[in-house]
Design an enzyme around this catalytic site. Sequence first.
Site, mmCIF file in Angstrom:
data_model
loop_
_atom_site.group_PDB
_atom_site.id
_atom_site.type_symbol
_atom_site.label_atom_id
_atom_site.label_comp_id
_atom_site.label_asym_id
_atom_site.label_seq_id
_atom_site.Cartn_x
_atom_site.Cartn_y
_atom_site.Cartn_z
ATOM 1 N N HIS A 307 -109.188 -27.061 23.379
ATOM 2 C CA HIS A 307 -109.569 -25.675 23.629
ATOM 3 C C HIS A 307 -109.165 -25.311 25.043
ATOM 4 O O HIS A 307 -109.250 -26.143 25.942
ATOM 5 C CB HIS A 307 -111.082 -25.489 23.465
ATOM 6 C CG HIS A 307 -111.501 -24.080 23.315
ATOM 7 N ND1 HIS A 307 -111.708 -23.243 24.396
ATOM 8 C CD2 HIS A 307 -111.722 -23.334 22.205
ATOM 9 C CE1 HIS A 307 -112.057 -22.050 23.945
ATOM 10 N NE2 HIS A 307 -112.069 -22.068 22.628
ATOM 11 N N ASP A 364 -113.169 -24.542 14.867
ATOM 12 C CA ASP A 364 -112.442 -24.555 13.593
ATOM 13 C C ASP A 364 -112.453 -25.909 12.891
ATOM 14 O O ASP A 364 -112.018 -26.009 11.751
ATOM 15 C CB ASP A 364 -110.977 -24.130 13.829
ATOM 16 C CG ASP A 364 -110.883 -22.684 14.259
ATOM 17 O OD1 ASP A 364 -111.482 -21.845 13.600
ATOM 18 O OD2 ASP A 364 -110.201 -22.406 15.272
HETATM 19 C C1 SDX Z 1 -109.837 -20.892 18.644
HETATM 20 O O1 SDX Z 1 -109.816 -19.172 23.275
HETATM 21 C C2 SDX Z 1 -110.804 -19.114 22.440
HETATM 22 O O2 SDX Z 1 -111.918 -18.869 22.797
HETATM 23 C C3 SDX Z 1 -110.428 -19.378 20.993
HETATM 24 C C4 SDX Z 1 -111.572 -19.612 19.999
HETATM 25 C C5 SDX Z 1 -112.359 -18.309 19.736
HETATM 26 O O3 SDX Z 1 -113.517 -18.396 19.334
HETATM 27 O O4 SDX Z 1 -111.779 -17.230 19.872
HETATM 28 O O5 SDX Z 1 -112.461 -20.597 20.463
HETATM 29 C C6 SDX Z 1 -111.042 -20.009 18.603
HETATM 30 O O6 SDX Z 1 -108.744 -20.386 18.647
HETATM 31 C C7 SDX Z 1 -110.006 -22.390 18.723
HETATM 32 C C8 SDX Z 1 -108.682 -23.143 18.878
HETATM 33 C C9 SDX Z 1 -108.038 -23.384 17.523
HETATM 34 N N1 SDX Z 1 -106.715 -24.045 17.629
HETATM 35 C C10 SDX Z 1 -106.494 -25.330 17.275
HETATM 36 O O7 SDX Z 1 -107.401 -26.037 16.874
HETATM 37 C C11 SDX Z 1 -105.055 -25.756 17.352
HETATM 38 C C12 SDX Z 1 -104.952 -27.131 18.000
HETATM 39 N N2 SDX Z 1 -105.261 -27.053 19.388
HETATM 40 C C13 SDX Z 1 -104.297 -26.798 20.329
HETATM 41 O O8 SDX Z 1 -102.994 -26.620 20.020
HETATM 42 C C14 SDX Z 1 -104.729 -26.474 21.735
HETATM 43 O O9 SDX Z 1 -105.733 -27.336 22.113
HETATM 44 C C15 SDX Z 1 -105.129 -25.012 21.998
HETATM 45 C C16 SDX Z 1 -104.040 -24.053 21.570
HETATM 46 C C17 SDX Z 1 -106.421 -24.669 21.291
HETATM 47 C C18 SDX Z 1 -105.357 -24.853 23.507
HETATM 48 O O10 SDX Z 1 -104.150 -24.990 24.154
HETATM 49 P P1 SDX Z 1 -104.018 -25.071 25.745
HETATM 50 O O11 SDX Z 1 -105.216 -24.574 26.428
HETATM 51 O O12 SDX Z 1 -102.735 -24.437 26.119
HETATM 52 O O13 SDX Z 1 -103.993 -26.631 25.956
HETATM 53 P P2 SDX Z 1 -102.967 -27.426 26.758
HETATM 54 O O14 SDX Z 1 -101.641 -27.243 26.189
HETATM 55 O O15 SDX Z 1 -103.140 -27.075 28.206
HETATM 56 O O16 SDX Z 1 -103.428 -28.909 26.490
HETATM 57 C C19 SDX Z 1 -103.614 -29.857 27.472
HETATM 58 C C20 SDX Z 1 -103.017 -31.134 27.000
HETATM 59 C C21 SDX Z 1 -101.522 -31.033 26.665
HETATM 60 O O17 SDX Z 1 -100.972 -32.333 26.883
HETATM 61 P P3 SDX Z 1 -100.205 -32.648 28.288
HETATM 62 O O18 SDX Z 1 -99.078 -31.680 28.365
HETATM 63 O O19 SDX Z 1 -101.235 -32.460 29.381
HETATM 64 O O20 SDX Z 1 -99.773 -34.062 28.133
HETATM 65 O O21 SDX Z 1 -103.653 -31.539 25.773
HETATM 66 C C22 SDX Z 1 -102.672 -31.619 24.727
HETATM 67 C C23 SDX Z 1 -101.510 -30.745 25.204
HETATM 68 O O22 SDX Z 1 -100.299 -31.142 24.563
HETATM 69 N N3 SDX Z 1 -103.293 -31.064 23.516
HETATM 70 C C24 SDX Z 1 -103.243 -31.626 22.308
HETATM 71 C C25 SDX Z 1 -104.004 -30.822 21.472
HETATM 72 N N4 SDX Z 1 -104.498 -29.792 22.170
HETATM 73 C C26 SDX Z 1 -104.050 -29.917 23.427
HETATM 74 N N5 SDX Z 1 -102.632 -32.729 21.896
HETATM 75 C C27 SDX Z 1 -102.765 -33.029 20.574
HETATM 76 N N6 SDX Z 1 -103.490 -32.314 19.686
HETATM 77 C C28 SDX Z 1 -104.133 -31.188 20.121
HETATM 78 N N7 SDX Z 1 -104.838 -30.444 19.266
#
Ligand code: SDX
Length: 428
Positions: A307, A364
């Site tokens: 998140h 989710d």
């Molecule tokens: C919602 O914003 C809100 O409030 C949203 C929400 C609402 O109520 O409105 O809460 C609802 O949208 C929840 C999120 C649903 N999405 C998912 O579940 C999809 C999977 N998650 C991600 O793709 C991701 O975590 C996000 C999109 C939710 C957040 O992305 P960010 O903030 O841009 O995270 P990031 O890219 O900065 O992540 C940090 C690190 C990265 O690795 P490094 O580059 O540091 O090595 O964590 C990794 C990312 O690649 N990472 C994941 C991951 N989520 C982040 N790695 C593997 N699997 C994941 N799910």
Amino acid sequence: MSEKAHLTIGDKTYDLDVTIGTENEKCVDIQKLRKESGYITMDPGYGNTGSCYSSITYVDGDKGILRYRGYPIEEIAEKATFVEVAYLILYGELPNVKQLRAFRESISEHAALHTNLEHHFSGFPKTSPPMAILSAMLNLISCFHPEVLEVHSEGPEFDRTVALLLSKVRTISAFSYRMAAGKPFNHPNPNLSYCSNFLHMMFSDPYREYVASPVIVKALNLFLVLHADHEQNCSTSTVRVVGSSRANLFSSVAAGVCALWGPLHGGANAAVIKMLEDIKTSGRPLSQYLDMAKDKENDYKLMGFGHRVYKNFDPRSLIMKKQVYKVLEELHQDDPLLEVALELEEETLKDSYFVERNLYPNVDFYSGILLRAIGIPLNMYTVLFAIGRMPGWISNWRELLEHKQRLSRPRQIYTGEATRNFVPLAAR
Ligand code: SDX
């Protein structure tokens, strides 16, 4: 004297205002920086950018705290109905008995769709994604109720429009499902509660009226309550961006639906179920899925994890998980996907990649299992999120007008070609 931040670039120092929120959130205000220094700030994805001051919802992502208008989500989830929560989010206070009754009546009054709007459903192919239908239909409402285009952020007209939108989003959603299933529409029944009425419109048939069990109604109510608002998430920010051009409420929330649709945002609830089904049926070990998610060459992500704001458990996922157990038990059901989800959560919580990056289950992760248990079809999961989020979208749209938010218009740093002369076609 108010605190200042100082930014030194070369031999010049700029004083920037510092503002502090109710919960001691700190902010450096850079609004005048470009004018004074020529510099802009760069923050793609807005991870460190505040776009507004808001008094609706508070999230502390490090501690896993969520409050609507000051009320902790745990208390709200246990004690309030979705309609009460909608009122709270929209008007800032919990309704008293009289206010709640009037609000409910107003929602019931607007549940039916204009007959000509209803006819539009027959123009969609059966395979249409319900999110596309929802967005289109929300935009279309203003064609049938042109008076809503004149609505501003307060007064009886605003109240009426709010009730109309909260009500019609539910009817449109249920009709999109009926249309795709090739079934006749069920018109709203004013004697039913918000959730029971939705379930009736979804599942009643001419030969059998659907009567939802209290367990199912409660579970749906909780799902909607947990989704009612979440400060400046992608879809709410979209609503604000569109609304900042002073576009009407209906276009603004229709755009919110589009933003919500994507799998990184609201679309994740359906994507989680597809992922869990894939894990279950593929026979591949969980470690392979974790490896794929960790592989930077691969776009694969574990859906329902991570998140932007929560670097701790998302409090909604904890509530949702408890509710899943409760509902399955009360309905005497078993869901093999719950086992897969629990195992996946356990593995990620001890995997250093996920631990170091603070990746926890988000709202989710368990919500799809809850929706499955109460019989909602997969392609409606994100639509349900949209129904739940409507109070948050409307409230943010209203707040931006009240605060006279400036037109949203970010800057960029240009990295393309420098000036060059036009080359005539024959010379290229
Ligand atoms: C919602 O914003 C809100 O409030 C949203 C929400 C609402 O109520 O409105 O809460 C609802 O949208 C929840 C999120 C649903 N999405 C998912 O579940 C999809 C999977 N998650 C991600 O793709 C991701 O975590 C996000 C999109 C939710 C957040 O992305 P960010 O903030 O841009 O995270 P990031 O890219 O900065 O992540 C940090 C690190 C990265 O690795 P490094 O580059 O540091 O090595 O964590 C990794 C990312 O690649 N990472 C994941 C991951 N989520 C982040 N790695 C593997 N699997 C994941 N799910």
